[in-house]
Design a protein around this motif. Structure first.
Motif, short mmCIF file in Angstrom:
data_model
loop_
_atom_site.label_atom_id
_atom_site.label_comp_id
_atom_site.label_asym_id
_atom_site.label_seq_id
_atom_site.Cartn_x
_atom_site.Cartn_y
_atom_site.Cartn_z
N THR A 1 0.84 -1.21 0.00
CA THR A 1 0.00 0.00 0.00
C THR A 1 0.87 1.24 0.00
O THR A 1 0.58 2.23 -0.70
CB THR A 1 -0.92 -0.01 1.23
N VAL A 2 1.95 1.25 0.78
CA VAL A 2 2.86 2.39 0.81
C VAL A 2 3.46 2.62 -0.57
O VAL A 2 3.54 3.76 -1.06
CB VAL A 2 3.96 2.18 1.86
N LYS A 3 3.86 1.56 -1.23
CA LYS A 3 4.45 1.71 -2.56
C LYS A 3 3.44 2.23 -3.57
O LYS A 3 3.79 2.98 -4.49
CB LYS A 3 5.05 0.37 -3.02
N THR A 4 2.19 1.85 -3.41
CA THR A 4 1.14 2.39 -4.30
C THR A 4 1.01 3.89 -4.11
O THR A 4 0.90 4.66 -5.08
CB THR A 4 -0.21 1.69 -4.01
N HIS A 5 1.03 4.33 -2.84
CA HIS A 5 0.96 5.78 -2.57
C HIS A 5 2.19 6.49 -3.15
O HIS A 5 2.07 7.61 -3.67
CB HIS A 5 0.86 6.04 -1.07
N GLN A 6 3.35 5.86 -3.05
CA GLN A 6 4.56 6.49 -3.58
C GLN A 6 4.48 6.65 -5.10
O GLN A 6 4.88 7.70 -5.63
CB GLN A 6 5.80 5.66 -3.20
N ARG A 7 3.94 5.66 -5.79
CA ARG A 7 3.79 5.78 -7.25
C ARG A 7 2.83 6.92 -7.60
O ARG A 7 3.06 7.66 -8.57
CB ARG A 7 3.30 4.45 -7.84
N GLY A 8 1.77 7.07 -6.80
CA GLY A 8 0.84 8.18 -7.04
C GLY A 8 1.52 9.53 -6.85
O GLY A 8 1.27 10.49 -7.60
N ILE A 9 2.40 9.61 -5.83
CA ILE A 9 3.14 10.85 -5.57
C ILE A 9 4.04 11.18 -6.75
O ILE A 9 4.09 12.34 -7.22
CB ILE A 9 3.95 10.72 -4.26
N TYR A 10 4.79 10.17 -7.24
CA TYR A 10 5.70 10.40 -8.36
C TYR A 10 4.93 10.90 -9.60
O TYR A 10 5.37 11.83 -10.30
CB TYR A 10 6.46 9.12 -8.71
N ARG A 11 3.75 10.28 -9.84
CA ARG A 11 2.97 10.65 -11.03
C ARG A 11 2.46 12.08 -10.92
O ARG A 11 2.58 12.87 -11.87
CB ARG A 11 1.80 9.66 -11.20
#
Length: 895
Positions: A865-875
């Protein structure tokens, strides 16, 4: 005297003639043949790092270098040390070397230290000596006479290391009968060694003629040539021949050469020196040869006469191979060749008198307070009752158990027959058994000594029973037997108060207090332990008390840590380590408690480098048989460190090692509680709530640490109400262990408030936690990965700026200064799609350099879940890397 105790005597008795004789070059009282070729060789050698003068006995090695000291120009101060076989132990050797350097005026700061155990020396002490010499203003010349007495390979290696690390400021001169040491060849290959061998020392005909002229003799050329050839230029042989000619009234033919063998030398000394003396002088020489050095009072005690001073001066003036010890007027020594012959003649002609002379010498040395010499002479007479009694009467048991003379006293008493009965021999056997941890034999001999105490003279009973009390206290410390330890302390103090010698031997009282305080600390009797250990600290300020003082300092450091006093624990721990360093004590011979305390403090203060260093030193210091407290706590602390680094496997492995480390001994309740709490923390990190609860069930209630640990479990399970309920008595001050548990309680309370969206309450709770933690610099709870403090500091960055002791830099946008270069010039375009609240929360933790695993642990999310949030931040921020995301978020004021 021939142990590292010389260094201690150098401080307490600087005029001790037995020490002075070792640390000064021989005084040249008779005319010396001018030998410029050899003096020049010595000067050339001293210009470089190493000079070796090797030759047979009587070849003139010592006289040559002593003449050089007296006539040549030295590049700097000259330190002289005459070695004996007993100086072979590393600690003894280096204690004497340091004493010689200091006496010569070499630049050695007070904190260089010196060994107090004769059996070993730490390399860092030698490093400090080398550094001090290397930075000196002038070179220092160190002369080691009779270097063949040092056979220890370790000493040779250490001497080589010292010489190589003094930047050319140490000039070493070795006088030896054996120049075959392997380490010397490296210097020879580099051209850094000047050798002066037997052939160089041999007298030429011209030099032989000068020597004879000093005795009022002149030989025809042919006779001179024959004499020089027959003696092979051997200095001692030439001088013996001169003495013979003087006695006979002129030159006489010599039918055989003098190669220096014992039978030949013996014959000449008997015929040409002893036979030429009056009967009363020969009797004097025979009776006084049992000692290595003597003064008139000692001579009178041995001869039963009152003319010691007159005879000694006459012998010295007449050059009968007798010299006065320089800087110790009134003390004399016979030439080694003469001493050897005298002892052989005494054993041959008067075998029945040898033991009696040793007894007289022993009694004289005992009256003068020279214990080791008294024991050696009593043992040489096979008078084991006297040898053991002098140790006990003079409270020498402490010196057998700890200190610089342990090995020498043990060697002197090594041949004590098992058949010799009585309480005094039993005490000695008990002490020697204790030094090798033969506790069964030790207890048996102590009991035997106490049973027979009534057989001793009334004046001897107090020191005897004080000695057995000290031994019992140490055995009780090893056993962890508190009643036995406290009983031994009461008995020991009572007997010491009746012993006149007690004031001169503070190590006896120090050993009692150190041992008993150690057991009290193990048992968790902190108040009583502190009282006893503080008394031990005061008592152990005296000479000979280094080892018990080390133990006292280390125990007090651990005690203060157990009470939550990190600053005082660190201060005492540093004092213990500094004393061990100054005493040249290798890590493996230390108590380990000081290093343990410093490791514990370093972990709590977030200093991982210091924690690892001191933890490794504590682990190397001591085995479980000697110190279960340190041995058990080391793996517990390792488990905590592994848990902080999210290495649950190694943490559990360390915890599993605790019982074996403690030697299978049951841990006292207070230490068992710490083990349970550490286990609970590890299981909490593993998210194994059941195992954590089971561990906490073993903690003796009530305990603030236990309550905080249960609250942590409740919060991890999402039960914020239960967590708040558990924390209430700790926050209210109704349940207090130490400041550390209060800090963690307020941190947990802040997390509960933040989860309930009560930011003002969360901020205040965090502020309270920081305020409580600041005096002792308790950084770990705020900085450890996945710990409750990291996320809270990210949520309230203004508190980071207000608490610089944390060592953190608050991010830009927090209202406090950010890192240099953080500002971005020009307008920055906001992202088209705003970040969600959860993405912002994750981004704040990314800015605090938390890993994805740490963020997941802190927010009770899965790592995916944390990695999913990180990908959203990068995008949304139009970046592809973590560092770019953080940099852009700061420029936008998002974090």
């Amino acid at each position: 005297m021939s142990t590292a105790a010389g260094a201690e005597r150098a401080r307490s008795r600087p005029d001790d003639p037995l020490l002075v004789a070792k640390l000064v070059s021989p005084r040249i009282r008779t005319p010396v043949v001018d030998r410029p070729r050899l003096v020049e060789l010595v000067s050339r050698g001293v210009d470089g790092p190493l000079t070796v003068v090797s030759g047979a006995a009587g070849s003139g090695k010592t006289l040559l270098v002593a003449s050089w000291c007296a006539t040549a120009t030295s590049p700097g101060p000259v330190a002289w040390l005459t070695l004996e076989p007993e100086d072979d132990a590393p600690g003894a050797f280096w204690a004497y070397v340091i004493a010689a350097l200091r006496r010569a005026g070499a630049r050695l700061p007070d904190d260089v230290g010196e060994p107090f155990l004769d059996s070993s020396v730490a390399h860092h002490l030698l490093a400090r000596v080398a550094d001090s010499l290397a930075t000196g203003a002038t070179p220092v010349v160190l002369v080691l006479d009779q270097f063949e007495a040092v056979t220890s390979r370790q000493v040779h290696q250490e001497l080589d290391v010292l010489l190589r690390h003094t930047a050319g400021m140490l000039r070493l001169v070795l006088l030896t009968r054996d120049d075959g040491s392997r380490w010397l060849h490296r210097y020879e290959l580099r051209g850094d060694l000047v050798r002066i061998r037997n052939a160089d020392l041999a007298f030429t005909e011209e030099e032989a003629a000068c020597l004879l002229q000093q005795h009022g003799l002149q030989l025809p050329p042919a006779a001179l040539s024959a004499l020089t050839e027959q003696t092979s230029g051997w200095a001692a042989g030439l001088r013996l021949c001169a003495l013979s000619m003087q006695r006979r009234g002129g030159p006489a033919p010599f039918e055989a050469p003098l190669p220096g063998t014992d039978p030949t030398v013996t014959g000449y000394l008997v015929d040409e020196v002893l036979e030429g003396q009056p009967p009363d002088v020969r009797d004097f020489l025979a009776r006084t040869c049992v000692v290595d050095r003597l003064c008139p009072a000692l001579a009178d005690a041995l001869t039963g006469r009152a003319d010691g001073e007159v005879v000694l001066r006459r012998l010295q003036t007449a050059n009968v191979l007798t010299t006065e010890v320089e800087q110790a007027p009134g003390w004399y020594r016979y030439h080694p060749l003469l001493l050897h012959v005298l002892r052989a003649e005494l054993g041959r002609a008067r075998p029945g008198s040898v033991d009696e002379l040793h007894r007289r010498a022993s009694a004289w040395f005992e009256r003068e307070g020279l214990l080791l010499e008294a024991v050696r002479h009593a043992a040489a007479a096979s008078d084991w009752q006297a040898a053991t009694a002098v140790v006990v009467r003079r409270l020498g048991i402490g010196r057998i158990l700890v200190g610089r003379e342990t090995n020498q006293l043990d060697a002197a008493l090594l041949d004590l027959p098992a058949t010799v009965g009585g309480s005094m021999p039993a005490v000695i056997r008990a002490a020697r058994a204790l030094t090798v941890f033969d506790l069964e034999a030790c207890r048996e001999q102590v009991a035997a000594a106490e049973e027979r105490a009534e057989d001793e003279a009334e004046a001897d009973r107090p020191p005897l029973l004080a000695s057995t009390a000290v031994i019992r206290a140490i055995v009780a410390r090893i056993d962890g037997d508190l009643p036995a330890a406290e009983s031994a302390l009461a008995a020991g103090e009572s007997q010491l108060s009746r012993t006149p010698e007690a004031g001169a031997h503070p190590e006896m009282h120090a050993l009692l207090l150190s041992s008993v305080g150690t057991v009290q600390l193990w048992a968790g009797r902190f108040d009583e332990a502190e009282q006893v250990l503080r008394r031990g600290l005061a008592v152990s300020a005296g000479p000979g008390c280094q080892y018990p003082r080390l133990n006292v300092l280390g125990r007090l450091a651990v005690l203060e840590y157990a009470r939550g006093e990190l600053g005082r624990a660190a201060e005492l721990g540093r004092a213990e380590v500094a004393l061990a360093d100054e005493s040249g004590l290798p890590v493996a011979r230390r108590t380990g408690a000081g290093h343990l305390a410093l490791a514990l403090v370093a972990v709590d203060q977030g200093d991982q480098t210091a924690a690892r260093r001191h933890l490794d030193a504590a682990a190397a210091s001591v085995g479980a048989r000697q110190d279960p407290l340190v041995a058990a706590w080391v793996p517990m602390l390792r488990a905590l460190v592994h848990a902080d680094h999210r290495d649950a496997r190694r943490a559990l492995s360390s915890l599993a090692a605790v019982p074996a480390a403690a030697g299978g001994r049951s841990l006292p309740p207070w230490l068992a509680d710490r083990l349970a709490l550490t286990s609970a923390l590890v299981h909490t990190e593993r998210r194994d709530a059941a195992a954590a609860e089971a561990a906490l069930d073993a903690v003796t209630p009530p305990s603030a640490q236990q309550v905080v640990a249960r609250a942590t479990l409740a919060l991890a399970g999402g039960d914020r109400g239960r967590a708040a309920e558990l924390l209430s008595p700790v926050l209210a001050g109704e349940l207090i262990d130490d400041t550390g548990s209060q800090v963690e309680a307020w941190l947990l309370a802040a997390r509960v408030h933040l989860a309930n969206r009560a930011r003002p309450l969360a901020r205040e709770a965090l502020r309270r936690a920081l305020s409580l933690a600041e005096p002792e610099r308790r950084r770990r709870v705020f900085l450890r990965p996945g710990g409750p403090g990291r996320g809270l500091l990210s949520a309230f960055p203004d508190l980071v700026g207000a608490n610089g002791w944390l060592g953190l830099t608050p991010p830009v946008g927090s209202g406090t200064p950010g890192p240099r270069g953080a500002a971005v010039a020009g307008p920055v375009e906001m992202p088209a799609e705003p970040l969600t609240n959860r993405e912002t929360t994750v981004l704040v933790r990314m800015a605090q350099a938390m890993s994805a695993e740490d963020i997941a642990h802190d927010l009770f999310l899965s790592i995916n879940t944390v990695k999913t949030h990180q990908r959203g931040i990068y995008r949304k921020l139009a970046v592809s890397r973590r560092n770019d995301a953080v940099r852009k978020a700061r420029s936008l004021g998002l974090v």
